[in-house]
Every structure is written in C-alpha cells, then in structure tokens.
Scaffold this active site. Structure first.
Site, PDB file in Angstrom:
ATOM      1  N   HIS A   1      16.089  -3.473   2.357  1.00 32.43           N
ATOM      2  CA  HIS A   1      17.086  -2.481   2.768  1.00 32.43           C
ATOM      3  C   HIS A   1      18.074  -3.076   3.771  1.00 32.43           C
ATOM      4  O   HIS A   1      19.272  -2.760   3.757  1.00 32.43           O
ATOM      5  CB  HIS A   1      16.414  -1.265   3.411  1.00 32.43           C
TER       6      HIS A   1
ATOM      7  N   CYS B   1      11.361   5.091  -3.534  1.00 28.06           N
ATOM      8  CA  CYS B   1      12.199   4.926  -2.346  1.00 28.06           C
ATOM      9  C   CYS B   1      12.727   6.287  -1.923  1.00 28.06           C
ATOM     10  O   CYS B   1      13.159   7.085  -2.767  1.00 28.06           O
ATOM     11  CB  CYS B   1      13.358   3.972  -2.655  1.00 28.06           C
TER      12      CYS B   1
ATOM     13  N   HIS C   1      10.021  -4.346   0.882  1.00 32.05           N
ATOM     14  CA  HIS C   1      10.888  -3.214   0.532  1.00 32.05           C
ATOM     15  C   HIS C   1      11.810  -2.867   1.703  1.00 32.05           C
ATOM     16  O   HIS C   1      13.032  -2.707   1.520  1.00 32.05           O
ATOM     17  CB  HIS C   1      10.011  -2.011   0.162  1.00 32.05           C
ATOM     18  N   GLU C   2      11.247  -2.748   2.903  1.00 33.01           N
ATOM     19  CA  GLU C   2      12.053  -2.344   4.052  1.00 33.01           C
ATOM     20  C   GLU C   2      13.017  -3.447   4.476  1.00 33.01           C
ATOM     21  O   GLU C   2      14.166  -3.166   4.843  1.00 33.01           O
ATOM     22  CB  GLU C   2      11.153  -1.924   5.218  1.00 33.01           C
TER      23      GLU C   2
END
Length: 214
Positions: A172, A126, A168-169
């Site tokens: 966030h 990351c 993953h995004e």
C-alpha cells in the site's frame, strides 16, 4: 496539476481527520491517494499528533474489521501502517496458512525483501476493495526493515500469514493494491467465497476457475 487536498500540509490533514472522532473513513480503489508515491515519515507529525494518528488507525482497523491498515487507506500519504491479528481461526487453517497471532505493531517507513524462494498462494482481500477476494502468490518469508512509532529500528523476519500481512500493507505504501499481484481468474465475491471457496487452501478454486498455483 495538484489536487486541492495535495496542498494541505499533512499535519493539517491528519488534524482534520481526527477532529471527527471514531474510526476514520477508508478510501476505496479509484482514489488517487492509493496509487501515488507516498512520503517517507520524517517528522511531518509531531509526537503527540503521531500517537493520536496511530491510535486512530488502530481503532479503524478494529472497526473494519481487518488485520492491517495503511495511512494511504485513510487518505494520508505517509509511509505508516499498523497491523494486528488475533488469528481466530480453526487449527486446520492455522496450520495450513501459518496464521498465528500478531500483536499490535506500527510500521514506519517499512520495506521488505524475500527470504528464500518459497511462495504461498491464498485468497486475500482488502478494506479498500470491499466485497471481493482473489488469490495472491506471495513470498512465504520476508525480512522487514524500517522503524516503529518511536523511531526504533525494526529488522525482523516474518513467515506464514504474518509475512502476507506485512507485504500487503507495505505494498500500500508503494502505491500497489493486492489486485496488482492477484490471479485475476480467481477474483470472487465474498458471497462466492463463503459458498464455494472456504477451504484452507485455494486448490479447489484453482481447478474450477482455471488458474495456476506456485
């Protein structure tokens, strides 16, 4: 008590960031913006400013370099992320990880749900946790819904490495870092990754470091 930066309207915050020019600074783990609830995008940025912000995210992603950047990673609490992956990897890696090229995409207010029960575990890093990687087991396929930067609906199934990127995004935007889902015994510096764990799969790391794979 709100932090001073919380009192700045988001449009003003974005204008301040863009005024500097070039890639935007990426905030690191420990910054509260990476852990707070993120506002859904609902016109807080007028179209021209949104377009400039999206372009700045693209420039920042390329400069890092990375395959995705979420707005909180540059200090903006909006549910917006960008992804792009040219997938410059050997065929062996491409086949094992399902890593195929992804064009530049803007994800607005995205959410995902698993498609099937299959999970895949690979090392992941990351931009907000520089210098380290760890194995994360994620859904092998997900259905992503949301909008693009023009407000058009997105409803698409992603598999393989693209599925990992969108998870993953989107995480966030839910105040999560990949370490929240990682096998912490697998945590490795970039140097250790290059020397020991560059194989297409984390099988050798699993045996040597003592963690289980799905």
């Amino acid at each position: 008590m709100a932090l001073p930066s919380d009192r700045v309207p988001l449009a003003d915050r974005v204008e301040e960031l863009l005024a500097v020019g070039g890639p935007l600074p990426i905030v690191s783990a420990g910054d509260p913006v990476l852990r707070r609830g993120i506002e859904p995008f609902d016109g807080q940025l007028e179209p021209a400013l949104l377009a400039r912000f999206v372009e700045a995210l693209r420039v920042t992603m390329h400069a890092a370099p990375g395959v995705g950047v979420a707005a909180p990673q540059v200090g903006v609490g909006l549910r917006i992320a960008v992804i792009e992956d040219p997938a410059p990897v050997p065929d062996e890696v491409r086949v094992v990880r399902g890593r195929v090229p992804q064009p530049f995409r803007v994800l607005v207010n995205p959410s995902y749900e698993p498609v099937g029960d299959s999970r895949a575990a690979f090392f992941e890093g990351c931009l907000s946790v520089p210098g380290w990687q760890a194995v994360v087991a994620r859904h092998a396929s997900v259905r992503l819904t949301g909008q693009d930067e023009h407000g058009r609906p997105v409803d698409e199934v992603f598999s393989g490495w693209p599925a990992r990127i969108v998870q993953h995004e989107t995480d966030h935007l839910d105040g999560m870092l990949y370490l929240d889902r990682a096998e912490l015994r697998s945590l490795s510096s970039n140097e250790a990754m290059a020397e020991r764990w560059a194989q297409p799969t984390p099988d050798a790391a699993s045996a040597a470091l003592g963690f289980e794979l799905p």
